[in-house]
Scaffold this active site. Structure first.
Site, PDB file in Angstrom:
ATOM      1  CB  ILE A 128      -0.945   0.014   1.144  1.00 18.13           C
ATOM      2  CG1 ILE A 128      -1.654  -1.359   1.261  1.00 18.13           C
ATOM      3  CG2 ILE A 128      -1.878   1.266   1.247  1.00 18.13           C
ATOM      4  CD1 ILE A 128      -2.560  -1.723   2.143  1.00 18.13           C
ATOM      5  CD  GLU A 129       4.971   0.878  -3.415  1.00 20.84           C
ATOM      6  OE1 GLU A 129       5.415   1.973  -3.796  1.00 20.84           O
ATOM      7  OE2 GLU A 129       5.165  -0.148  -3.586  1.00 20.84           O
ATOM      8  CD  GLN A 130      -3.825   3.572  -1.267  1.00 17.12           C
ATOM      9  OE1 GLN A 130      -4.742   4.302  -0.679  1.00 17.12           O
ATOM     10  NE2 GLN A 130      -4.009   2.262  -1.577  1.00 17.12           N
TER      11      GLN A 130
END
Ligand SMILES: *[C@@H]1O[C@H](CO)[C@@H](O)[C@H](O)[C@H]1NC(C)=O
Ligand SMILES: *[C@@H]1O[C@H](CO)[C@@H](O)[C@H](O)[C@H]1NC(C)=O
Ligand SMILES: *[C@@H]1O[C@H](CO)[C@@H](O)[C@H](O)[C@H]1NC(C)=O
Ligand SMILES: *[C@@H]1O[C@H](CO)[C@@H](O)[C@H](O)[C@H]1NC(C)=O
Length: 368
Positions: A128-130
């Protein structure tokens, strides 16, 4: 026995049958024992991201402990990995704004768990690279997601592994201001993506290494200084580089870049093109510079001119730069090492390619 009774019994038998097959999908491996999850702990992780294709067959399976499946699920890969005692894990990605709601979060986790079980997998890698800002609902939801995913997987799949991918530094790189300490506590380990380290260039807009030595090591010091146990960190190294088109290339190898902003920074590696080690090793042979070494960043690079006569500078990692960083894995007592991604080497029969590929795998475990 009355007709109605017989009918009810038949109905019950059918229910049991269909229910039974729902609980136990059939094992695709020749040896059904290979569908059992890999339960034992490993003292040193070699963590491989696989993006698909067939060249996983040529991996150095004497080293691989976990394969994170980012391509299409391949039952043959699962059976083979299990035969080597290696784990196979799912990719987990979800929009954070959708899992702030606890019910939605539980539903998502249940879906992932069902999929992992159906495919005889050994865990999940949360990628999850948000961007997240500290103190927002997403900030707390992300920590809860990792805690609840780990709890569910560990409960339902014996010995399963839940991991989380983080940027090279915990200092809000790319606006990823997560609660790293809580996330590391909750899961088995963090995979530190020690690459794309020029995603936010705040100084001069010039080309540089994908994973400079000092910058990479500073990232680990920062994670450890947040009370994260080194055994909760796996070092990720890149098996790819960046090809930069230079606005101007000076004789002392300064390649000036066109400014492309990223998440608040004026300049970024987003202006470059990611290239696999396989392709670079072919291109370097016809480059104008050959392999050069930059000793501040401890990284190799080369320069070439494209068909339009424009100069390019290509920064990458090779066995030399990787083994320098891998030595630090031992020194700090990290959990292991891994790469993005396993498919990027040349696994053909060409003798030169074979040698290069073997050297890249070997660099992960430099002999002291
Ligand atoms: C739940 O998730 C779905 C997408 O899976 C989304 O459309 C919906 O808005 C979410 N609901 C809440 C309350 O966040
Ligand atoms: C982050 O997590 C730690 C450990 O669970 C907790 O003590 C701390 O309060 C959290 N920080 C914030 C800002 O919520
Ligand atoms: C551009 O490159 C040339 C040739 O190496 C060099 O003489 C010149 O100083 C460079 N210009 C800038 C702005 O860096
Ligand atoms: C890298 O770090 C070492 C040790 O902290 C320091 O002596 C050296 O000057 C640094 N090099 C660069 C290029 O920043």
């Amino acid at each position: 026995m009355s007709g109605g009774m017989r009918c009810r019994l038949l109905w019950l038998a059918l229910q049991l049958l269909s229910c039974g097959s729902r609980l136990a999908p059939s094992c695709p491996c020749q040896d059904p024992a290979l569908c059992e999850p890999i339960a034992g702990p490993r003292d040193f992780e070699v963590y491989v991201f696989d993006v698909g294709g067939q060249n996983w067959k040529s991996y150095d399976w004497s080293q691989v402990t976990t394969v994170a499946v980012f391509g299409k699920y391949d039952p043959e890969l699962m059976c083979y990995a299990h035969s080597k005692g290696s784990r196979v894990v799912l990719k987990g990605d979800v929009l954070l704004k959708n899992i702030v709601d606890p019910k939605n979060r539980t539903d998502w986790i249940t879906q992932q768990l069902d999929l992992a079980k159906k495919q005889f997998m050994d865990g999940i890698n949360l990628d999850i690279e948000q961007p997240v800002i500290k103190g927002t609902p997403e900030y707390y939801a992300l920590t809860a997601l990792v805690e609840e995913t780990a709890e569910a997987f560990h409960r339902e799949i014996q010995g399963s592994q839940v991991t989380f991918d983080v940027a090279w530094s915990p200092k809000c790189v790319d606006i990823r201001c997560y609660n790293y300490t809580a996330i590391a506590n909750a899961c088995d380990f963090l995979f530190v993506m020690s690459y794309d380290e020029q995603s936010q260039i705040w100084t001069e807009c010039v080309a540089g290494a994908n994973a400079p030595y000092n910058q990479t090591l500073a990232g680990y010091d920062d994670y450890i200084s947040r009370n994260i146990d080194p055994k909760k960190l796996v070092m990720g190294v890149p098996w790819y580089g960046y090809d930069y088109k230079c606005l101007n290339l000076s004789e002392d190898h300064v390649c000036i870049l066109h400014k492309v902003p990223f998440r608040g920074a004026p300049c970024s590696d987003a202006v470059g093109l990611q290239v696999s080690y396989r392709v670079m090793m072919k291109q370097i042979k016809s480059s104008m510079s050959g392999r050069l070494w930059e000793d501040q960043q401890k990284a190799p690079f080369y320069e070439y001119k494209d068909a339009e006569g424009i100069a390019h500078q290509v920064w990458y990692d090779d066995p030399k730069s990787i083994s320098l960083k891998a030595e630090y894995v031992q020194k700090l007592g990290l959990r292991g090492i891994g790469m993005w991604n396993g498919n990027l080497l040349d696994y053909s029969d060409d003798p030169e390619a074979k040698q290069q590929t073997e050297a890249m795998w070997k660099a992960l475990r430099p002999s002291p």
